[in-house]
Design an enzyme around this catalytic site. Structure first.
Site, PDB file in Angstrom:
ATOM      1  N   ARG A  92      23.247  81.019  78.463  1.00  0.00           N
ATOM      2  CA  ARG A  92      22.812  80.388  77.205  1.00  0.00           C
ATOM      3  C   ARG A  92      21.762  81.196  76.447  1.00  0.00           C
ATOM      4  O   ARG A  92      20.972  80.638  75.690  1.00  0.00           O
ATOM      5  CB  ARG A  92      22.294  78.980  77.481  1.00  0.00           C
ATOM      6  CG  ARG A  92      23.329  78.038  78.060  1.00  0.00           C
ATOM      7  CD  ARG A  92      22.842  76.604  78.081  1.00  0.00           C
ATOM      8  NE  ARG A  92      22.455  76.134  76.771  1.00  0.00           N
ATOM      9  CZ  ARG A  92      21.190  76.012  76.348  1.00  0.00           C
ATOM     10  NH1 ARG A  92      20.181  76.331  77.138  1.00  0.00           N
ATOM     11  NH2 ARG A  92      20.932  75.576  75.140  1.00  0.00           N
ATOM     12  N   TYR A 118      11.839  64.524  78.005  1.00  0.00           N
ATOM     13  CA  TYR A 118      12.338  65.654  77.230  1.00  0.00           C
ATOM     14  C   TYR A 118      13.600  65.263  76.447  1.00  0.00           C
ATOM     15  O   TYR A 118      14.505  64.646  76.994  1.00  0.00           O
ATOM     16  CB  TYR A 118      12.673  66.853  78.147  1.00  0.00           C
ATOM     17  CG  TYR A 118      13.595  67.794  77.450  1.00  0.00           C
ATOM     18  CD1 TYR A 118      13.104  68.654  76.482  1.00  0.00           C
ATOM     19  CD2 TYR A 118      14.968  67.745  77.663  1.00  0.00           C
ATOM     20  CE1 TYR A 118      13.951  69.464  75.756  1.00  0.00           C
ATOM     21  CE2 TYR A 118      15.829  68.542  76.946  1.00  0.00           C
ATOM     22  CZ  TYR A 118      15.310  69.400  75.998  1.00  0.00           C
ATOM     23  OH  TYR A 118      16.153  70.181  75.262  1.00  0.00           O
ATOM     24  N   ASP A 120      20.958  68.140  79.691  1.00  0.00           N
ATOM     25  CA  ASP A 120      19.905  69.153  79.894  1.00  0.00           C
ATOM     26  C   ASP A 120      18.825  68.569  80.792  1.00  0.00           C
ATOM     27  O   ASP A 120      18.183  67.575  80.435  1.00  0.00           O
ATOM     28  CB  ASP A 120      19.323  69.527  78.521  1.00  0.00           C
ATOM     29  CG  ASP A 120      18.369  70.720  78.578  1.00  0.00           C
ATOM     30  OD1 ASP A 120      18.038  71.169  79.691  1.00  0.00           O
ATOM     31  OD2 ASP A 120      17.949  71.194  77.501  1.00  0.00           O
ATOM     32  N   GLU A 144      18.281  79.838  78.197  1.00  0.00           N
ATOM     33  CA  GLU A 144      17.498  79.813  76.950  1.00  0.00           C
ATOM     34  C   GLU A 144      16.147  80.495  77.104  1.00  0.00           C
ATOM     35  O   GLU A 144      15.565  80.919  76.113  1.00  0.00           O
ATOM     36  CB  GLU A 144      17.348  78.381  76.413  1.00  0.00           C
ATOM     37  CG  GLU A 144      16.550  77.456  77.298  1.00  0.00           C
ATOM     38  CD  GLU A 144      16.512  76.016  76.772  1.00  0.00           C
ATOM     39  OE1 GLU A 144      17.565  75.500  76.376  1.00  0.00           O
ATOM     40  OE2 GLU A 144      15.420  75.429  76.766  1.00  0.00           O
ATOM     41  N   HIS A 180      16.214  70.398  81.756  1.00  0.00           N
ATOM     42  CA  HIS A 180      15.011  71.100  81.325  1.00  0.00           C
ATOM     43  C   HIS A 180      14.145  71.550  82.503  1.00  0.00           C
ATOM     44  O   HIS A 180      12.908  71.380  82.495  1.00  0.00           O
ATOM     45  CB  HIS A 180      14.206  70.230  80.335  1.00  0.00           C
ATOM     46  CG  HIS A 180      13.738  71.011  79.142  1.00  0.00           C
ATOM     47  ND1 HIS A 180      12.418  71.254  78.886  1.00  0.00           N
ATOM     48  CD2 HIS A 180      14.418  71.612  78.155  1.00  0.00           C
ATOM     49  CE1 HIS A 180      12.318  71.968  77.775  1.00  0.00           C
ATOM     50  NE2 HIS A 180      13.515  72.201  77.320  1.00  0.00           N
ATOM     51  N   GLU A 229      22.674  71.615  82.318  1.00  0.00           N
ATOM     52  CA  GLU A 229      21.848  72.728  81.814  1.00  0.00           C
ATOM     53  C   GLU A 229      20.481  72.754  82.482  1.00  0.00           C
ATOM     54  O   GLU A 229      19.844  71.707  82.651  1.00  0.00           O
ATOM     55  CB  GLU A 229      21.711  72.533  80.306  1.00  0.00           C
ATOM     56  CG  GLU A 229      20.753  73.463  79.626  1.00  0.00           C
ATOM     57  CD  GLU A 229      20.701  73.183  78.130  1.00  0.00           C
ATOM     58  OE1 GLU A 229      21.682  72.639  77.580  1.00  0.00           O
ATOM     59  OE2 GLU A 229      19.673  73.493  77.521  1.00  0.00           O
ATOM     60  N   TRP A 278       7.905  71.297  81.991  1.00  0.00           N
ATOM     61  CA  TRP A 278       8.242  70.475  80.829  1.00  0.00           C
ATOM     62  C   TRP A 278       9.658  70.720  80.448  1.00  0.00           C
ATOM     63  O   TRP A 278      10.602  70.753  80.420  1.00  0.00           O
ATOM     64  CB  TRP A 278       7.374  70.793  79.608  1.00  0.00           C
ATOM     65  CG  TRP A 278       7.926  70.078  78.419  1.00  0.00           C
ATOM     66  CD1 TRP A 278       7.918  68.734  78.165  1.00  0.00           C
ATOM     67  CD2 TRP A 278       8.659  70.645  77.323  1.00  0.00           C
ATOM     68  NE1 TRP A 278       8.571  68.441  77.003  1.00  0.00           N
ATOM     69  CE2 TRP A 278       9.041  69.594  76.466  1.00  0.00           C
ATOM     70  CE3 TRP A 278       9.048  71.965  77.001  1.00  0.00           C
ATOM     71  CZ2 TRP A 278       9.784  69.794  75.298  1.00  0.00           C
ATOM     72  CZ3 TRP A 278       9.770  72.184  75.859  1.00  0.00           C
ATOM     73  CH2 TRP A 278      10.145  71.098  74.998  1.00  0.00           C
ATOM     74  N   ARG A 282      25.728  66.479  73.842  1.00  0.00           N
ATOM     75  CA  ARG A 282      24.722  66.459  74.902  1.00  0.00           C
ATOM     76  C   ARG A 282      24.027  65.103  74.859  1.00  0.00           C
ATOM     77  O   ARG A 282      23.601  64.667  73.793  1.00  0.00           O
ATOM     78  CB  ARG A 282      23.724  67.586  74.620  1.00  0.00           C
ATOM     79  CG  ARG A 282      22.637  67.714  75.615  1.00  0.00           C
ATOM     80  CD  ARG A 282      21.608  68.722  75.131  1.00  0.00           C
ATOM     81  NE  ARG A 282      20.423  68.038  74.706  1.00  0.00           N
ATOM     82  CZ  ARG A 282      19.208  68.600  74.642  1.00  0.00           C
ATOM     83  NH1 ARG A 282      19.059  69.876  74.968  1.00  0.00           N
ATOM     84  NH2 ARG A 282      18.169  67.915  74.261  1.00  0.00           N
ATOM     85  N   GLU A 312      25.311  75.619  70.772  1.00  0.00           N
ATOM     86  CA  GLU A 312      24.476  74.440  70.501  1.00  0.00           C
ATOM     87  C   GLU A 312      24.229  74.309  69.003  1.00  0.00           C
ATOM     88  O   GLU A 312      23.973  75.300  68.318  1.00  0.00           O
ATOM     89  CB  GLU A 312      23.138  74.585  71.237  1.00  0.00           C
ATOM     90  CG  GLU A 312      22.207  73.401  71.057  1.00  0.00           C
ATOM     91  CD  GLU A 312      20.908  73.550  71.859  1.00  0.00           C
ATOM     92  OE1 GLU A 312      20.635  74.662  72.347  1.00  0.00           O
ATOM     93  OE2 GLU A 312      20.198  72.545  71.999  1.00  0.00           O
TER      94      GLU A 312
HETATM   95  C1  GCO Z   1      17.705  73.097  74.126  1.00  0.00           C
HETATM   96  C2  GCO Z   1      16.307  73.403  74.515  1.00  0.00           C
HETATM   97  C3  GCO Z   1      15.266  73.136  73.500  1.00  0.00           C
HETATM   98  C4  GCO Z   1      13.946  73.747  73.970  1.00  0.00           C
HETATM   99  C5  GCO Z   1      13.212  74.299  72.805  1.00  0.00           C
HETATM  100  C6  GCO Z   1      11.904  74.930  73.209  1.00  0.00           C
HETATM  101  O1  GCO Z   1      18.510  72.995  75.024  1.00  0.00           O
HETATM  102  O2  GCO Z   1      17.976  72.997  72.936  1.00  0.00           O
HETATM  103  O3  GCO Z   1      16.024  72.989  75.803  1.00  0.00           O
HETATM  104  O4  GCO Z   1      15.153  71.794  73.161  1.00  0.00           O
HETATM  105  O5  GCO Z   1      13.165  72.816  74.620  1.00  0.00           O
HETATM  106  O6  GCO Z   1      14.036  75.233  72.175  1.00  0.00           O
HETATM  107  O7  GCO Z   1      11.328  75.586  72.147  1.00  0.00           O
HETATM  108 MG    MG Z   2      17.817  73.309  76.926  1.00  0.00          MG
END
Ligand code: GCO
Ligand code: MG
Length: 403
Positions: free
Chosen positions: A283, A159, A210, A262, A212, A236, A403, A147, A339
């Site tokens: 995920r 992020y 990602d 997630e 986010h 993602e 975020w 990633r 991951e």
């Molecule tokens: C990922 C996630 C994490 C989250 C975190 C929040 O893809 O691994 O986005 O980085 O931000 O788990 O607690």
């Molecule tokens: Mg993520």
């Protein structure tokens, strides 16, 4: 096998973890991860004050019944706090059942469907050049899927990008730190990152990214189209995860594979996305989606719709979650990728484990149960420290953003 005691262990070997330990009259113990980043003590209290009293005296073998007892029985269903608590109980019970059988957990889940578990690593850099170097370094360690996240010119904190030489850790302060965001800058920059990565690394390596949850559906569609030439393994969390209609719009415009999950806690969060084939990878994790029992239900449902799995495995999920996830990954038919963000040495010492990394893949190991234990004396030397995830604001007017 009767449950005689259960306790919640909160520790902070570099970052906070909440662990449930269930004890039985046969002398066996089982462990479950209950960590919810930034809201740890809510789950600890949910377990200690409300769940543990209901567990004492129950038959530890009745996993499915206990799951429904805690889910239906609470009347208030779903949500990350409830589902992380249920997950911890469920994981600990599967650990116990497998230990009682003298078998590694994957054997109870149907046995191995594959030889090894493909994992992806995290590469991040302050700019494109540093990210490319980091991808090269991880590739040299054997990773076949990586990633890639990079700092964006004109944006202070992005992020997934670490500050300085420290490993990336999302919960970075005792009050939420403030990040800034500008979508236009990000949308201009990201295709350049992947263009450079393909130019330097060729076509073989799997590349992931990602977002986010930061884009609107049409912005996500634009980015996915712009990235099509670079053949991503997945994009993602392109948009906030709540609304399946957003994914429908992205899907109409692009063939870049989509991953999300997630932040999901139950099958009800992803049912529509899966049955309408609006995503390619789901995920969800053992800890935030109700344990092995419920995650397997989600994954089996996904298998019917040609959706594969890609469980979240950031460092805020404890080694207990990672161990449990790897057993499920090895057993299910529709596994995609896992991951893998290595934990710190301090965390690994608190949670001795049987799983291991081998040239781009992981193995859950052959220890009975999920193969992860806790050194309680060592854990006690790392008391809880309040920590929050950051918040994000738009650069031009300070509005709170995803975020
Ligand atoms: C990922 C996630 C994490 C989250 C975190 C929040 O893809 O691994 O986005 O980085 O931000 O788990 O607690
Ligand atoms: Mg993520």
């Amino acid at each position: 096998m009767k449950i005689t005691a259960a306790k919640v262990i909160v520790c902070c070997p570099g970052r906070n973890f909440v662990t449930l330990k269930i004890e039985t009259d046969e002398g066996l113990t089982g462990l479950g991860d209950a960590t919810l980043n930034g809201r740890e003590l809510a789950v600890a209290s949910y377990l200690t004050d409300h769940v543990v009293p209901c567990l004492i005296g129950r038959d530890a073998h009745r996993i499915e019944d206990t799951w429904h007892y805690l889910y239906r029985g609470a009347y208030w269903r779903r949500g990350p706090v409830t589902m992380s608590a249920i997950a911890a109980v469920d994981t600990a019970l599967w650990d116990l059942k497998a230990k009682a059988a003298g078998l590694p957990l994957y054997q109870l889940l149907g046995g191995a469907s594959r030889e090894r578990v493909l994992v992806y690593a995290h590469a991040n850099g302050r700019d494109i050049a540093q990210t490319v170097d980091e991808v090269k370094r991880l590739k040299s360690l054997g990773y076949r899927a990586i990633r890639a996240q990079s700092g964006v010119p004109g944006i202070g904190k992005v992020y997934g990008v670490a500050s300085g030489d420290k490993p990336y850790e999302p919960a970075d302060a005792s009050l939420p730190s403030e990040h800034d965001w500008d979508t236009a800058k990000y949308l201009r920059h990201t295709p350049r990152l992947f263009e450079a990565l393909r130019a330097e690394l060729g076509d073989e390596l799997h590349l992931l990214h990602d977002v986010h949850h930061r884009l609107t559906p049409i912005e996500a569609a634009r980015l996915c189209k712009d990235l099509e030439p670079y053949r991503l393994f997945w994009m993602e969390d392109a948009v906030p995860a709540e609304d399946p209609a957003a994914f429908e719009l992205i899907r109409r415009h692009t063939t870049t594979p989509l991953a999300v999950g997630e932040v999901f806690n139950t099958i009800w969060d992803c049912k529509a996305l899966i049955e309408r084939q609006l995503i390619d990878y789901v995920r969800c994790t053992v800890v935030h989606a109700g344990g092995i029992t419920h995650l397997k239900r989600i994954f089996d449902f996904a298998a019917l719709h040609q959706v594969r799995t890609g469980s979240h495995g950031a460092t805020d999920l404890s080694p207990v979650c990672m161990g449990a996830a790897l057993h499920l990954d090895l057993a299910i038919p529709n596994f995609g990728i896992q991951e893998h963000m290595p934990h710190t040495a301090e965390t690994d010492a608190v949670f001795p484990h049987a799983y291991r990394f081998e040239g781009g893949f992981m193995q859950p190991g052959e220890a009975p149960g999920h193969g992860v234990t806790i050194d309680e004396a060592l854990a006690a030397r790392y008391p809880y420290r309040r920590a929050y995830l950051p918040v994000n604001r738009l650069q031009h007017d300070g509005s709170l953003w995803h975020w």
